[in-house]
Design a protein around this motif. Structure first.
Motif, PDB file in Angstrom:
ATOM      1  N   ARG A   2       0.838  -1.192   0.000  1.00  0.00           N
ATOM      2  CA  ARG A   2       0.000   0.000   0.000  1.00  0.00           C
ATOM      3  C   ARG A   2       0.876   1.246   0.000  1.00  0.00           C
ATOM      4  O   ARG A   2       1.914   1.290   0.660  1.00  0.00           O
ATOM      5  CB  ARG A   2      -0.880   0.041   1.240  1.00  0.00           C
ATOM      6  N   VAL A   4       0.397   5.855  -0.741  1.00  0.00           N
ATOM      7  CA  VAL A   4      -0.449   6.981  -1.122  1.00  0.00           C
ATOM      8  C   VAL A   4       0.278   7.741  -2.216  1.00  0.00           C
ATOM      9  O   VAL A   4       1.424   8.166  -2.045  1.00  0.00           O
ATOM     10  CB  VAL A   4      -0.756   7.898   0.063  1.00  0.00           C
ATOM     11  N   SER A   5      -0.389   7.922  -3.344  1.00  0.00           N
ATOM     12  CA  SER A   5       0.212   8.576  -4.494  1.00  0.00           C
ATOM     13  C   SER A   5      -0.733   9.655  -5.004  1.00  0.00           C
ATOM     14  O   SER A   5      -1.819   9.881  -4.445  1.00  0.00           O
ATOM     15  CB  SER A   5       0.499   7.552  -5.590  1.00  0.00           C
ATOM     16  N   HIS A  16      -4.446   9.517  -3.137  1.00  0.00           N
ATOM     17  CA  HIS A  16      -5.243   8.301  -3.127  1.00  0.00           C
ATOM     18  C   HIS A  16      -4.354   7.098  -2.845  1.00  0.00           C
ATOM     19  O   HIS A  16      -3.161   7.095  -3.141  1.00  0.00           O
ATOM     20  CB  HIS A  16      -5.988   8.128  -4.453  1.00  0.00           C
ATOM     21  N   THR A  17      -4.969   6.074  -2.276  1.00  0.00           N
ATOM     22  CA  THR A  17      -4.243   4.841  -1.936  1.00  0.00           C
ATOM     23  C   THR A  17      -4.112   3.964  -3.175  1.00  0.00           C
ATOM     24  O   THR A  17      -5.075   3.779  -3.925  1.00  0.00           O
ATOM     25  CB  THR A  17      -4.986   4.079  -0.831  1.00  0.00           C
ATOM     26  N   ASP A  19      -1.725   0.397  -4.969  1.00  0.00           N
ATOM     27  CA  ASP A  19      -0.830  -0.743  -4.780  1.00  0.00           C
ATOM     28  C   ASP A  19       0.383  -0.559  -5.677  1.00  0.00           C
ATOM     29  O   ASP A  19       0.235  -0.370  -6.891  1.00  0.00           O
ATOM     30  CB  ASP A  19      -1.534  -2.061  -5.129  1.00  0.00           C
ATOM     31  N   TYR A  98       5.199   7.715   2.291  1.00  0.00           N
ATOM     32  CA  TYR A  98       3.804   7.324   2.495  1.00  0.00           C
ATOM     33  C   TYR A  98       3.577   5.939   1.880  1.00  0.00           C
ATOM     34  O   TYR A  98       2.797   5.759   0.950  1.00  0.00           O
ATOM     35  CB  TYR A  98       2.853   8.304   1.811  1.00  0.00           C
ATOM     36  N   ALA A  99       4.252   4.956   2.419  1.00  0.00           N
ATOM     37  CA  ALA A  99       4.173   3.611   1.849  1.00  0.00           C
ATOM     38  C   ALA A  99       4.543   2.581   2.905  1.00  0.00           C
ATOM     39  O   ALA A  99       5.187   2.906   3.914  1.00  0.00           O
ATOM     40  CB  ALA A  99       5.114   3.479   0.642  1.00  0.00           C
ATOM     41  N   GLU A 100       4.147   1.336   2.662  1.00  0.00           N
ATOM     42  CA  GLU A 100       4.424   0.278   3.634  1.00  0.00           C
ATOM     43  C   GLU A 100       5.901  -0.079   3.721  1.00  0.00           C
ATOM     44  O   GLU A 100       6.371  -0.535   4.773  1.00  0.00           O
ATOM     45  CB  GLU A 100       3.632  -0.975   3.276  1.00  0.00           C
ATOM     46  N   LEU A 287      -2.877   5.643   7.202  1.00  0.00           N
ATOM     47  CA  LEU A 287      -2.330   6.032   5.900  1.00  0.00           C
ATOM     48  C   LEU A 287      -3.425   6.440   4.926  1.00  0.00           C
ATOM     49  O   LEU A 287      -3.261   7.402   4.165  1.00  0.00           O
ATOM     50  CB  LEU A 287      -1.519   4.864   5.317  1.00  0.00           C
ATOM     51  N   GLU A 288      -4.549   5.733   4.951  1.00  0.00           N
ATOM     52  CA  GLU A 288      -5.621   5.997   4.003  1.00  0.00           C
ATOM     53  C   GLU A 288      -6.241   7.392   4.199  1.00  0.00           C
ATOM     54  O   GLU A 288      -6.992   7.865   3.335  1.00  0.00           O
ATOM     55  CB  GLU A 288      -6.705   4.922   4.133  1.00  0.00           C
ATOM     56  N   LEU A 310       0.721   3.026   9.799  1.00  0.00           N
ATOM     57  CA  LEU A 310       0.567   1.902   8.868  1.00  0.00           C
ATOM     58  C   LEU A 310       0.522   0.589   9.637  1.00  0.00           C
ATOM     59  O   LEU A 310       1.110   0.481  10.716  1.00  0.00           O
ATOM     60  CB  LEU A 310       1.738   1.863   7.878  1.00  0.00           C
TER      61      LEU A 310
END
Length: 310
Positions: A2, A4-5, A16-17, A19, A98-100, A287-288, A310
């Motif tokens: 996941r 956010v980009s 927005h979230t 993959d 902003y990522a896992e 995160l969302e 996260l």
């Protein structure tokens, strides 16, 4: 993983979230499973297009991260799988916080302070290094000096107050009335409510002014410095008119841009573990809800930091 980009610049709603593929660490890097990532004003400026630091979208924002080492490339000796780390990777290039998962040069990370959880640790790198590099590396603040911190209730400011106090300085702070008690609780010796009081009328003979506000605050701060005092700006680094006005008045000028710095991070860790520095997190959101976090930071009234979990 996941992340956010954004595919265009604009309002917080562009976030927005998505993959994305998990990054693969290069030689000298480690893969970090991110547990928390802080949101900074620069993130909102890049997202909106006001500060086109990362070029055209799509991109993943975020530089402050705290997490656990998931993978170590052979040859990296500073960390092992399972170590808890934090840092500010790659700034001002994409940090992808902003990522896992993030792949980070090992020497841009430090071990997470033992007495901070990941949320509070993530709040520290960018703002803390900014304050450290401004007050310690640049201004060399020491015992007995009189230091003014503008916007002392914000992300950089609330840490700068604590760092200056830890260095033995007498700290004066400007903040809105609603943040005055918060700033006093950080250790400020004096707090000036900038909404009701003109700081230039009540302050003088200062050794260092730290300006993270910009606009007229920098020029107006020149007169509250003692002869030979230092104006450190975080936002008007290339303002030659401000530089020239400062030096013409017999004061010194320095502009600071934060850099990844494991030595500075380790110094911040020592202050935290000695009980002399504690980042304040006003909002911790999943995160969302990155768009909501950006709405909050753009309001400009947050005490301390905003962090994504996260």
């Amino acid at each position: 993983m996941r992340a956010v980009s954004q595919s265009t610049v604009g309002a917080p709603s562009v976030l927005h979230t998505v993959d994305l593929p998990r990054p693969v660490p290069l030689p000298s890097e480690v893969l970090v499973r991110v547990h928390a990532a802080a949101v900074n004003p620069v993130d909102a400026m890049v997202r909106s297009g006001a500060f086109p630091l990362l070029g055209e979208p799509p991109f993943v924002l975020g530089w402050d991260v705290s997490g656990v080492v998931e993978e170590v490339v052979p040859g990296v000796t500073r960390f092992a799988v399972g170590d808890e780390v934090y840092g500010m990777p790659f700034f001002p290039r994409p940090g992808n916080g902003y990522a896992e998962y993030v792949a980070v040069p090992s020497r841009q990370l430090a071990r997470k302070p033992a007495n901070l959880d990941h949320v509070r640790a993530a709040a520290l790198p960018l703002a803390g290094l900014t304050a450290w590099q401004a007050l310690v590396d640049t201004a060399q603040v020491g015992p007995g000096q009189r230091v003014l911190v503008h916007a002392a209730g914000g992300g950089v400011g609330h840490l700068a107050v604590q760092i200056a106090k830890a260095r033995g300085a007498y700290v004066v702070a400007t903040a809105s009335g609603g943040k005055a008690e918060f700033v006093r609780g950080l250790g400020a010796d004096e707090v000036v409510d900038h909404r009701s009081t003109d700081f230039t009328e009540v302050l003088s003979d200062l050794d260092v002014v730290l300006d993270g506000v910009g606009g007229p605050v920098g020029p107006r701060s020149i007169g509250v410095l003692r002869p030979g005092g230092l104006l450190v700006t975080l936002v008007a680094r290339t303002d030659t008119a401000l530089r020239d006005a400062t030096t013409a008045a017999g004061r010194r000028f320095a502009g600071v841009t934060v850099e990844p710095d494991r030595v500075g991070l380790e110094a911040l860790t020592a202050l935290v573990e000695d009980g002399l520095l504690r980042p304040h997190v006003e909002h911790a959101l999943p995160l969302e809800e990155a768009a909501k976090a950006h709405e909050l930071i753009e309001r400009g009234d947050t005490r301390g930091k905003i962090v994504l979990t996260l």
